[in-house]
Design a protein around this motif. Sequence first.
Motif, PDB file in Angstrom:
ATOM      1  N   VAL A 117      28.877 -46.948   6.795  1.00  0.00           N
ATOM      2  CA  VAL A 117      28.256 -47.793   5.713  1.00  0.00           C
ATOM      3  C   VAL A 117      28.073 -46.715   4.407  1.00  0.00           C
ATOM      4  N   ASP A 118      28.335 -47.493   3.111  1.00  0.00           N
ATOM      5  CA  ASP A 118      28.349 -46.681   1.957  1.00  0.00           C
ATOM      6  C   ASP A 118      27.320 -47.354   1.025  1.00  0.00           C
ATOM      7  N   PHE A 119      27.245 -46.631   0.004  1.00  0.00           N
ATOM      8  CA  PHE A 119      26.320 -47.035  -1.228  1.00  0.00           C
ATOM      9  C   PHE A 119      26.989 -46.771  -2.372  1.00  0.00           C
ATOM     10  N   SER A 120      26.600 -47.370  -3.607  1.00  0.00           N
ATOM     11  CA  SER A 120      27.350 -47.009  -4.770  1.00  0.00           C
ATOM     12  C   SER A 120      26.475 -46.582  -5.738  1.00  0.00           C
ATOM     13  N   ILE A 121      26.869 -45.465  -6.719  1.00  0.00           N
ATOM     14  CA  ILE A 121      26.484 -45.132  -7.927  1.00  0.00           C
ATOM     15  C   ILE A 121      27.126 -45.645  -8.995  1.00  0.00           C
ATOM     16  N   THR A 122      26.382 -46.195 -10.014  1.00  0.00           N
ATOM     17  CA  THR A 122      26.895 -46.630 -11.135  1.00  0.00           C
ATOM     18  C   THR A 122      26.864 -45.623 -12.181  1.00  0.00           C
ATOM     19  N   LEU A 123      28.128 -45.299 -12.870  1.00  0.00           N
ATOM     20  CA  LEU A 123      28.177 -44.255 -13.793  1.00  0.00           C
ATOM     21  C   LEU A 123      28.512 -44.569 -15.083  1.00  0.00           C
ATOM     22  N   LEU A 124      27.963 -44.164 -16.068  1.00  0.00           N
ATOM     23  CA  LEU A 124      28.315 -44.437 -17.398  1.00  0.00           C
ATOM     24  C   LEU A 124      29.166 -43.249 -17.961  1.00  0.00           C
ATOM     25  N   PRO A 125      30.540 -43.198 -17.844  1.00  0.00           N
ATOM     26  CA  PRO A 125      31.235 -41.994 -18.374  1.00  0.00           C
ATOM     27  C   PRO A 125      31.405 -42.113 -19.891  1.00  0.00           C
ATOM     28  N   VAL A 126      31.489 -40.753 -20.488  1.00  0.00           N
ATOM     29  CA  VAL A 126      31.578 -40.389 -21.868  1.00  0.00           C
ATOM     30  C   VAL A 126      32.996 -39.680 -22.049  1.00  0.00           C
ATOM     31  N   ALA A 127      33.359 -39.728 -23.275  1.00  0.00           N
ATOM     32  CA  ALA A 127      34.593 -38.908 -23.567  1.00  0.00           C
ATOM     33  C   ALA A 127      34.575 -37.499 -23.524  1.00  0.00           C
ATOM     34  N   LYS A 128      35.492 -36.732 -23.588  1.00  0.00           N
ATOM     35  CA  LYS A 128      35.537 -35.216 -23.253  1.00  0.00           C
ATOM     36  C   LYS A 128      34.969 -34.730 -24.831  1.00  0.00           C
ATOM     37  N   SER A 129      35.210 -35.533 -25.821  1.00  0.00           N
ATOM     38  CA  SER A 129      34.807 -35.185 -27.144  1.00  0.00           C
ATOM     39  C   SER A 129      33.411 -35.253 -27.424  1.00  0.00           C
ATOM     40  N   THR A 130      32.552 -35.899 -26.498  1.00  0.00           N
ATOM     41  CA  THR A 130      31.157 -35.945 -26.590  1.00  0.00           C
ATOM     42  C   THR A 130      30.474 -34.487 -26.694  1.00  0.00           C
ATOM     43  N   PRO A 131      29.519 -34.292 -27.598  1.00  0.00           N
ATOM     44  CA  PRO A 131      28.832 -33.041 -27.561  1.00  0.00           C
ATOM     45  C   PRO A 131      28.303 -32.614 -26.441  1.00  0.00           C
ATOM     46  N   GLU A 132      28.379 -31.489 -26.028  1.00  0.00           N
ATOM     47  CA  GLU A 132      28.056 -30.664 -24.618  1.00  0.00           C
ATOM     48  C   GLU A 132      26.446 -31.181 -24.398  1.00  0.00           C
ATOM     49  N   LYS A 133      25.726 -31.264 -25.040  1.00  0.00           N
ATOM     50  CA  LYS A 133      24.208 -31.640 -24.885  1.00  0.00           C
ATOM     51  C   LYS A 133      23.964 -33.074 -24.572  1.00  0.00           C
ATOM     52  N   GLU A 134      24.990 -33.752 -24.544  1.00  0.00           N
ATOM     53  CA  GLU A 134      25.045 -35.218 -24.580  1.00  0.00           C
ATOM     54  C   GLU A 134      25.645 -35.701 -23.303  1.00  0.00           C
ATOM     55  N   LYS A 135      26.260 -34.992 -22.780  1.00  0.00           N
ATOM     56  CA  LYS A 135      27.312 -35.098 -21.668  1.00  0.00           C
ATOM     57  C   LYS A 135      26.826 -34.355 -20.485  1.00  0.00           C
ATOM     58  N   PHE A 136      26.832 -35.012 -19.340  1.00  0.00           N
ATOM     59  CA  PHE A 136      26.586 -34.217 -17.891  1.00  0.00           C
ATOM     60  C   PHE A 136      27.942 -34.098 -17.113  1.00  0.00           C
ATOM     61  N   VAL A 137      28.391 -33.021 -16.811  1.00  0.00           N
ATOM     62  CA  VAL A 137      29.480 -32.821 -16.054  1.00  0.00           C
ATOM     63  C   VAL A 137      29.285 -32.431 -14.704  1.00  0.00           C
ATOM     64  N   PRO A 138      29.593 -33.498 -13.866  1.00  0.00           N
ATOM     65  CA  PRO A 138      29.177 -33.217 -12.442  1.00  0.00           C
ATOM     66  C   PRO A 138      29.900 -32.399 -11.665  1.00  0.00           C
ATOM     67  N   GLY A 139      29.030 -31.359 -10.924  1.00  0.00           N
ATOM     68  CA  GLY A 139      29.850 -30.358  -9.918  1.00  0.00           C
ATOM     69  C   GLY A 139      29.696 -30.711  -8.493  1.00  0.00           C
ATOM     70  N   GLU A 140      28.479 -30.827  -8.090  1.00  0.00           N
ATOM     71  CA  GLU A 140      27.988 -31.334  -6.665  1.00  0.00           C
ATOM     72  C   GLU A 140      26.929 -32.383  -6.569  1.00  0.00           C
ATOM     73  N   PHE A 141      27.005 -33.160  -5.281  1.00  0.00           N
ATOM     74  CA  PHE A 141      25.718 -34.105  -5.314  1.00  0.00           C
ATOM     75  C   PHE A 141      25.211 -33.727  -4.215  1.00  0.00           C
ATOM     76  N   LEU A 142      24.012 -33.559  -4.208  1.00  0.00           N
ATOM     77  CA  LEU A 142      23.116 -33.280  -3.144  1.00  0.00           C
ATOM     78  C   LEU A 142      22.471 -34.507  -2.665  1.00  0.00           C
ATOM     79  N   VAL A 143      23.031 -35.078  -1.497  1.00  0.00           N
ATOM     80  CA  VAL A 143      22.798 -36.555  -1.048  1.00  0.00           C
ATOM     81  C   VAL A 143      21.888 -36.426   0.376  1.00  0.00           C
TER      82      VAL A 143
END
Length: 180
Positions: A117-143
């Motif tokens: 069975v699965d579940f979804s995560i809705t994501l709101l992507p942003v451009a690479k040019s977005t300032p660092e403090k306004e974007k989150f770059v995922p590395g790992e998910f603790l599920v």
Amino acid sequence: MKSKLTAVALAGLVVAGTAAAAIPASAASAQAGPTRCHTADLKAGFATGGDAAPEMGQTAKQTQAFIWFTNQSKRTCTLSGFAGVDMVGTQKTDGTWSLARSSKKPVTMTLGQGDTVDFSITLLPVAKSTPEKEKFVPGEFLVTPPNETTHFTLRWPFGGQILKQDGATHPGTYLNPVGL
């Protein structure tokens, strides 16, 4: 005196009736049905096939990633509710973001041996040019499976970055219940 004897006789019938209707412990456990799945019963991962991958390269709309749970135990078990999901970022300003839940109502999913069975995560992507403090770059998910305390650590396989809204009341990035 007659009413006291009638009351005692009725009480004896109720007790006797209850004892006669009792279900043996072995039969009660057989009728109980499957119990919930525990982390040790499951394996987890990101759905990565063709149309399952989120569109992280676009920034005009939300997209979805899917995480699956497979019952690897030899028993049937159930999952119901929301998984716990903490995203760990790769930038020094990211930290850990515990995802908010959607308003969707959970359903109970019954998993036989090998069922997924699965579940979804809705994501709101942003451009690479977005300032660092306004974007989150995922590395790992603790599920963490619903109603459990032990988590799986999954590496984020899709790249991209998400609009950082970890303190928002209604963020554009959130999770849905298992099975929906």
